[in-house]
Design a protein around this motif. Structure first.
Motif: not given
Length: 233
Positions: A203-212, A215-223
Motif C-alpha cells: 500500500s502507498a499513500w500519495y499526494v499527487p498534486d504535490r509529490y510524484p 508520502v508513505k509506503l508499506t510492504q508486508h512481504d517478509g515483515g
C-alpha cells in the motif's frame, strides 16, 4: 459567432491545451528522504534522487543505510540505481542495478534493456537470463514513481509492465480512497493505492498534486517494512 465569442473560444482551448501539457510534464530533479522502519522499529533512512543523466536519459536512485537495530549491527546498506527514458509520462527502463551489502552477505542484480533488439538481460552473478522487452516497461525501483505520475494524470486503476528477474509482470494497482496520514514531513489528505494482483501486501499513500513519490509506503512481504517521507526538495 461574433469576433469576441470566437476569441474567447480560442483562448479557452489554448488554456485547456496548456493545462493538459502541464499535467503531462516530466517531473523536475528532486531529492527525497524517508524514515524506514520494520515491524514498528526504526531501521534506517533512505534517500531517493531523480536527476538528468544526459542523452535523453534520467537517473533515479535509492540509497538506504541501516542506522538502528539489527540493520545497524549488520552494517546493512542498500543501493538501487535506475536509468530510464521518458515514454510519455512513463519512466521506460534502460538499466537497473541493485546491491545489498551486510556483514553476513552481499546480494546484487543487474538488469539491462537493449531496445534495438527488444531484449531484457538480468544477471545476479549466476548466469544471465534474457526475455522479451515490452514498450513502456518499468522495473522495481521506478514502480513507485510510475504510479505517482499515473495518479497525477487522474488514473484510478493502473497496470504497469514491470521487469523482474525472469519475466515481465503486469502488476495491477487500484486507488482505494483518500485517507489522512501523518509522517515526519507533515499531515496530508492522501490517496491510498493498493496492489491488487498479488497476495503480498503493498500500500502507498500519495499526494499527487504535490509529490510524484508516496508520502508513505508499506510492504508486508517478509515483515512490515514502512517508509515515511521526511523531506522533499
Amino acid at each position: 459567432m461574433t469576433y469576441r465569442l470566437l476569441l474567447h473560444s480560442i483562448l479557452a482551448l489554448g488554456l485547456a491545451a496548456a493545462s493538459s501539457l502541464a499535467l503531462a510534464a516530466e517531473p523536475h530533479a528532486f531529492t527525497a528522504t524517508y524514515a524506514v522502519s520494520k515491524d514498528g522499529s526504526p531501521l534506517g533512512r533512505a534517500t531517493v534522487t531523480l536527476k538528468p543523466a544526459g542523452h535523453g536519459q534520467w537517473e533515479y536512485s535509492k540509497h538506504m543505510q541501516g542506522t538502528s537495530g539489527l540493520a545497524a549491527m549488520l552494517g546493512a546498506n542498500l543501493a538501487e540505481t535506475s536509468r530510464f527514458r521518458w515514454s510519455g509520462d512513463v519512466p521506460e527502463a534502460i538499466s537497473y542495478d541493485y546491491r545489498m551489502d551486510a556483514s553476513i552477505k552481499t546480494k546484487q542484480r543487474h538488469l539491462a534493456v537493449d531496445w534495438a533488439s527488444r531484449r531484457v538481460t538480468v544477471d545476479e552473478g549466476k548466469g544471465a537470463q534474457t526475455y522479451a522487452a515490452v514498450p513502456g516497461m518499468v522495473e522495481r525501483n521506478t514502480t513507485a514513481l510510475a504510479i505517482g505520475l499515473a495518479l497525477r494524470d487522474g488514473k484510478h486503476q493502473i497496470e504497469l509492465p514491470v521487469a523482474v528477474r525472469q519475466e515481465i509482470e503486469h502488476q495491477q494497482f487500484k486507488v482505494a480512497g483518500k485517507e489522512k496520514v501523518s509522517v515526519p514531513a507533515g499531515s496530508y489528505e492522501a490517496v491510498r493505492v493498493d496492489r491488487t494482483d498479488a497476495d503480498r501486501g503493498f500500500s502507498a499513500w500519495y499526494v499527487p498534486d504535490r509529490y510524484p513519490l508516496p508520502v508513505k509506503l508499506t510492504q508486508h512481504d517478509g515483515g512490515d517494512l514502512t517508509m515515511e517521507l521526511v523531506s522533499f526538495q
